[in-house]
Design a protein around this motif. Structure first.
Motif, short mmCIF file in Angstrom:
data_model
loop_
_atom_site.label_atom_id
_atom_site.label_comp_id
_atom_site.label_asym_id
_atom_site.label_seq_id
_atom_site.Cartn_x
_atom_site.Cartn_y
_atom_site.Cartn_z
N ALA A 2 -28.04 -0.28 -2.89
CA ALA A 2 -26.65 0.19 -2.89
C ALA A 2 -26.38 0.92 -1.58
O ALA A 2 -27.07 1.89 -1.26
CB ALA A 2 -26.41 1.12 -4.08
N TRP A 3 -25.41 0.43 -0.81
CA TRP A 3 -25.05 1.08 0.45
C TRP A 3 -24.09 2.22 0.16
O TRP A 3 -23.23 2.13 -0.72
CB TRP A 3 -24.41 0.07 1.39
CG TRP A 3 -25.37 -0.99 1.85
CD1 TRP A 3 -26.25 -0.92 2.89
CD2 TRP A 3 -25.56 -2.28 1.27
NE1 TRP A 3 -26.97 -2.09 2.99
CE2 TRP A 3 -26.58 -2.94 2.02
CE3 TRP A 3 -24.97 -2.95 0.19
CZ2 TRP A 3 -27.00 -4.23 1.71
CZ3 TRP A 3 -25.40 -4.24 -0.12
CH2 TRP A 3 -26.40 -4.87 0.65
N LEU A 14 -10.60 -8.14 0.46
CA LEU A 14 -10.29 -7.08 -0.52
C LEU A 14 -11.05 -7.23 -1.84
O LEU A 14 -11.56 -6.23 -2.36
CB LEU A 14 -8.78 -7.00 -0.76
CG LEU A 14 -7.95 -6.41 0.39
CD1 LEU A 14 -6.48 -6.28 -0.02
CD2 LEU A 14 -8.48 -5.04 0.83
N PRO A 15 -11.17 -8.44 -2.42
CA PRO A 15 -11.99 -8.54 -3.63
C PRO A 15 -13.45 -8.15 -3.39
O PRO A 15 -14.09 -7.53 -4.26
CB PRO A 15 -11.86 -10.02 -4.02
CG PRO A 15 -10.54 -10.43 -3.46
CD PRO A 15 -10.44 -9.69 -2.15
N LEU A 50 -16.81 -1.06 -3.81
CA LEU A 50 -16.34 0.22 -4.37
C LEU A 50 -16.84 0.42 -5.79
O LEU A 50 -17.22 1.53 -6.18
CB LEU A 50 -14.81 0.26 -4.33
CG LEU A 50 -14.17 0.41 -2.95
CD1 LEU A 50 -12.67 0.15 -3.04
CD2 LEU A 50 -14.43 1.80 -2.38
N ARG A 51 -16.83 -0.65 -6.58
CA ARG A 51 -17.31 -0.55 -7.96
C ARG A 51 -18.79 -0.20 -8.02
O ARG A 51 -19.26 0.37 -9.00
CB ARG A 51 -17.07 -1.88 -8.69
CG ARG A 51 -15.60 -2.19 -8.91
CD ARG A 51 -15.39 -3.60 -9.44
NE ARG A 51 -15.88 -3.76 -10.80
CZ ARG A 51 -15.85 -4.91 -11.46
NH1 ARG A 51 -15.40 -6.00 -10.88
NH2 ARG A 51 -16.29 -4.99 -12.70
N THR A 92 -20.02 2.21 -3.20
CA THR A 92 -19.99 2.23 -1.73
C THR A 92 -18.62 2.66 -1.24
O THR A 92 -17.60 2.14 -1.68
CB THR A 92 -20.31 0.83 -1.17
OG1 THR A 92 -21.56 0.38 -1.69
CG2 THR A 92 -20.35 0.84 0.35
N GLN A 93 -18.58 3.62 -0.35
CA GLN A 93 -17.31 4.01 0.28
C GLN A 93 -16.96 2.96 1.33
O GLN A 93 -17.79 2.58 2.15
CB GLN A 93 -17.43 5.38 0.94
CG GLN A 93 -16.13 5.87 1.57
CD GLN A 93 -16.31 7.21 2.26
OE1 GLN A 93 -17.36 7.83 2.17
NE2 GLN A 93 -15.28 7.65 2.96
N VAL A 94 -15.73 2.45 1.29
CA VAL A 94 -15.32 1.38 2.18
C VAL A 94 -14.24 1.84 3.16
O VAL A 94 -13.24 2.43 2.76
CB VAL A 94 -14.79 0.16 1.38
CG1 VAL A 94 -14.28 -0.92 2.34
CG2 VAL A 94 -15.89 -0.41 0.49
N ILE A 95 -14.46 1.59 4.45
CA ILE A 95 -13.46 1.86 5.49
C ILE A 95 -12.91 0.45 5.91
O ILE A 95 -13.64 -0.31 6.55
CB ILE A 95 -14.11 2.60 6.69
CG1 ILE A 95 -14.84 3.86 6.20
CG2 ILE A 95 -13.08 2.96 7.72
CD1 ILE A 95 -15.70 4.51 7.27
#
Length: 316
Positions: A211-212, A231-232, A238-239, A242-245
């Protein structure tokens, strides 16, 4: 997210950047080549950009935000073709020698000098609306896949399918305008595996075990590419916690937010294949893109519309 702040080096590139990073995958020329004579590779790419001019001119002619768009579009075609022909005679003109980044910058410069800010805005708005209407269905189809490995493969296929919708590719733009494309059909009709670079099985194993904490994704700014492809996939990250930028420019804000990321994703042919395929980072990285130029397919030894899924893991 756009920023007017000063650009800074991307903090996840190994230092010194000057010797460890070059935004170029294809060797356009070698030190032994005559600097005043274009190489065969440079000629091929100059021809590729010359052949794209009619498609760009057509888009510019229909730009409703520019007065006398038809006249200015003709000037664009003339000026840009003159620049490319100049470089065929002397590759050191116009800031050369040429590569795909310089040729794109020169094209954008000519368009902006003539008042064109975004010749694809109208079609982007239309395609964004279509993509948004399909987003719920795409997400639901992926959510019902219980097997984690099969679900991530479906999401990756969605990224490739979104990457097909490329209006910067003259051939695909023509197909798109004439026949349209089905996103869901495109997911199923990718070229068969193994792809020209295919690290998907390795990535699926890592996906099930790793898990990143934070991912930085470099993407295009509109259409099926981001809405139905990225986006999917970002939602799935995210689920998993992982925090996404989602950023597309290397600004000071990006440097600050990305400094502790442990996954970099570069999506798209220009970004993930033509310029950064062999780029090394201080963290894990994914390069994802579809091969949409014959010149790139030939260099990689693959097929036109082949897929590149390159995963590099950095030992902790």
């Amino acid at each position: 997210m756009e920023s007017e702040s000063e650009l800074v080096p991307f903090p996840l590139l190994p230092t010194p950047i000057e010797t460890n990073y070059r935004a170029c995958t294809i060797p356009y020329r070698f030190p032994t080549d005559n600097p005043k004579k274009p190489t065969r590779t440079e000629i091929a790419w100059l021809d590729l950009f010359l052949n794209s001019i009619p498609s760009f001119k057509k888009r510019a002619e229909s730009d409703p935000t520019v007065p006398d768009a038809h006249v200015r579009a003709e000037k664009f075609a003339q000026r840009y073709s003159e620049i490319l022909e100049d470089m065929k005679k002397d590759p050191e003109t116009h800031g050369g020698p040429p590569d795909c980044i310089l040729l794109c910058r020169l094209r954008e410069q000519v368009l902006r000098e003539l008042g064109f800010r975004d010749i694809f805005k109208k079609v982007k708005d239309e395609e964004n609306a279509k993509a948004i209407s399909l987003f719920g269905d795409v997400v639901r189809l992926n959510d019902v896949i219980e097997d984690e490995g099969k679900r991530v493969e479906s999401l990756i296929r969605g990224i490739f399918a979104g990457n097909i919708f490329d209006l910067g590719s003259a051939q695909l733009a023509e197909v798109f305008s004439k026949d349209g494309m089905s996103f869901l059909a495109s997911c199923q009709n990718l070229v068969p595996r193994p792809w020209v670079i295919d690290d998907l099985e390795t990535f699926k194993v890592k996906w099930s075990k790793k898990a990143w904490k934070k991912a930085v994704i470099f993407v295009d700014n509109s259409g099926a590419d981001i809405i139905l492809g990225i986006l999917p996939f970002a939602r799935e990250l995210l689920r998993r916690g992982t925090q996404v930028i989602d950023l597309t420019a290397v600004s000071q804000e990006l440097a600050y937010l990305a400094s502790d990321a442990d996954l970099v994703i570069l999506e798209g042919m220009g970004r993930g294949i033509e310029t950064n395929l062999y780029a090394q980072f201080k963290c894990d990285s994914l390069k994802i893109g579809m091969v949409k130029h014959p010149e790139v397919a030939q260099f990689l030894g693959g097929r036109l519309y082949d897929c590149v899924f390159k995963y590099n893991e950095v030992s902790s």
